[in-house]
Design an enzyme around this catalytic site. Structure first.
Site, PDB file in Angstrom:
ATOM      1  N   THR A   1       0.819  -1.223   0.000  1.00 26.08           N
ATOM      2  CA  THR A   1       0.000   0.000   0.000  1.00 26.08           C
ATOM      3  C   THR A   1       0.847   1.266   0.000  1.00 26.08           C
ATOM      4  OG1 THR A   1      -0.056  -0.245   2.389  1.00 26.08           O
ATOM      5  CG2 THR A   1      -1.990  -1.014   1.173  1.00 26.08           C
TER       6      THR A   1
ATOM      7  N   ARG B   1      -3.355  -2.078   9.524  1.00 28.46           N
ATOM      8  CA  ARG B   1      -4.112  -0.867   9.142  1.00 28.46           C
ATOM      9  C   ARG B   1      -4.741  -1.015   7.753  1.00 28.46           C
ATOM     10  NH1 ARG B   1       0.654   1.101  11.459  1.00 28.46           N
ATOM     11  NH2 ARG B   1       1.739   0.899   9.484  1.00 28.46           N
TER      12      ARG B   1
ATOM     13  N   CYS C   1      17.923   5.057  -3.113  1.00 32.69           N
ATOM     14  CA  CYS C   1      17.532   5.763  -4.339  1.00 32.69           C
ATOM     15  C   CYS C   1      18.626   6.698  -4.859  1.00 32.69           C
ATOM     16  CB  CYS C   1      16.229   6.528  -4.125  1.00 32.69           C
ATOM     17  SG  CYS C   1      16.129   7.367  -2.534  1.00 32.69           S
TER      18      CYS C   1
ATOM     19  N   GLY D   1      10.925  10.675  -1.277  1.00 36.31           N
ATOM     20  CA  GLY D   1      11.954   9.798  -0.721  1.00 36.31           C
ATOM     21  C   GLY D   1      11.635   9.405   0.710  1.00 36.31           C
TER      22      GLY D   1
ATOM     23  N   LYS E   1      24.945   6.414   3.407  1.00 32.67           N
ATOM     24  CA  LYS E   1      24.413   5.370   2.517  1.00 32.67           C
ATOM     25  C   LYS E   1      25.005   5.559   1.126  1.00 32.67           C
ATOM     26  CE  LYS E   1      19.812   4.848   4.586  1.00 32.67           C
ATOM     27  NZ  LYS E   1      18.411   5.278   4.430  1.00 32.67           N
TER      28      LYS E   1
ATOM     29  N   HIS F   1      14.771  12.803  -7.731  1.00 29.85           N
ATOM     30  CA  HIS F   1      15.923  13.398  -7.049  1.00 29.85           C
ATOM     31  C   HIS F   1      16.894  13.964  -8.095  1.00 29.85           C
ATOM     32  CE1 HIS F   1      14.428  11.610  -3.498  1.00 29.85           C
ATOM     33  NE2 HIS F   1      15.208  10.562  -3.400  1.00 29.85           N
TER      34      HIS F   1
END
Ligand SMILES: NC(=O)c1ccc[n+]([C@@H]2O[C@H](COP(=O)([O-])OP(=O)(O)OC[C@H]3O[C@@H](n4cnc5c(N)ncnc54)[C@H](OP(=O)(O)O)[C@@H]3O)[C@@H](O)[C@H]2O)c1
Length: 334
Positions: free
Chosen positions: A13, A41, A131, A162, A215, A244
């Site tokens: 989702t 949920r 990403c 992001g 990262k 980005h």
């Protein structure tokens, strides 16, 4: 013929999960059954897949193990830690979008155009890079192969998507509140994100670099197999919704030119060069939404140092930066 896999999307989702679902349909991914998992949920919500309406199920160990041969996971680190335990002793393969195991030596960190060989001998768990790392490395790889790489210095201009659906919701709500002179509380971003720029993505470490910056540097070294590559990053969140941008300085080992860089970048699969200073031509985030490729422009010499060049790299962080790369890994596995 080998049996088609039963595929699960974990985090179906979410922003990345919805994109995974679209891509499996668009690319006619070969599967025998598709199960959509999310938290309690979302249980019993429905989502469209081809001509079917699928019901979302609450993620439990039993249901996951019973219904999965191949999982595409995008539900955050905590869920990934659970999944790694759940697949122990099974033949289930997980392709994970979270950062939980990216730097683990036993877990391949893969961009199919760059290091598909890392998939050989995998132990059931494969990590999708961050990403901002993916779009950077897609541009670095052809430069490395042709001219060598000595140093990389990058600043990012990262959209609120992001940070997932909650990031999009915060920028929308804050923009409306500011226009209406209403009060607002930051929840996802540390400062006002509407009409602003925030040089922090994730917590800072002891040397002053944010988690996102580390990262990008550590993952780039791992994917390219260059543990000593000189690389550093400043990661900035800006109030765009999608895609980005990255301003990147590369220092090459060998002598080259902007023309040669354009040629090797344009020849690399998944990279498109959009670079025409005479026509004000370069990629911008609004131009690359929902597009699969990584776009590179503003390719020019650094005027202050030899063998140094600047690039501007833009890609859809939810597509090549996450869902598309994960589906490409799954395709390579099959
Ligand atoms: N957004 C990006 O550009 C991007 C890029 C690269 C990697 N990633 C990574 O991909 C992952 C998902 O990101 P996103 O942007 O899609 O986030 P998101 O929009 O917030 O979606 C999160 C998803 O995880 C599910 N989830 C949360 N807790 C769960 C639990 N305990 N059990 C099962 N499902 C649970 C949510 O389900 P509910 O709807 O039920 O809450 C939702 O489907 C993160 O690890 C993120 O770091 C994101």
């Amino acid at each position: 013929m080998k049996k088609l896999p039963r595929v699960s999307i974990v985090g179906a989702t979410g922003l990345v999960g919805r994109s995974l679902l679209d891509l499996l349909a668009q690319r006619k991914f070969p599967l025998s059954e598709l199960t959509l998992f999310a938290s309690s949920r979302s249980a019993r919500k429905t989502m469209d897949f081809l001509d079917d309406e699928l019901e979302v199920e609450e993620l439990t160990a039993e249901a996951f193990r019973e219904k999965t041969d191949l999982a595409l996971c995008s539900a955050g680190r905590k869920v990934s830690y659970m999944l790694r335990d759940w697949i122990e002793g099974t033949d289930i393969v997980v392709v994970d979008n979270s950062s939980a195991f990216r730097m683990n030596d036993e877990v391949p960190l893969v961009i199919p155009e760059v290091n598909p060989e890392a998939l050989v001998g995998h132990r059931g768990y494969i990590a999708n890079p961050n990403c901002s790392t993916i779009q950077l490395v897609m541009a670095l790889k052809p430069i490395l192969d042709n001219f060598g790489l000595r140093r990389v210095v990058m600043s990012t201009y990262q959209s609120v998507s992001g940070a997932g659906q909650a990031g999009i919701d915060e920028l929308s709500a804050q923009t409306v509140a500011l226009f209406n002179q209403e009060s607002w509380e930051p929840k996802i971003f540390p400062y006002q994100i509407a009409f602003n720029a925030i040089p922090q993505i994730g917590p800072f470490g002891p040397d002053g670099y944010s988690e996102e910056e580390l990262k990008a540097t550590n993952e780039t070294r791992k994917i390219l197999g260059l543990p000593d590559l000189g690389i550093s990053c400043t990661a900035v969140r800006i109030p765009t919704f999608a895609c980005h941008g990255e301003s990147v300085m590369v220092e090459t080992e060998k002598e080259t030119s902007p023309e040669e860089l354009r040629a090797v970048l344009a020849a690399f699969p998944g990279v498109k060069v959009v670079d025409g200073p005479e026509d004000n031509l370069y990629p911008v985030p609004s131009m690359t939404v929902d597009l699969n490729d990584v776009f590179v422009g503003r390719i020019r010499r650094d005027l202050s140092a030899p063998n140094s060049f600047h690039l501007w790299i833009v890609a859809d962080n939810v597509l090549k930066g996450a869902a598309l790369n994960a589906v490409q890994i799954a395709e390579a596995l099959l």
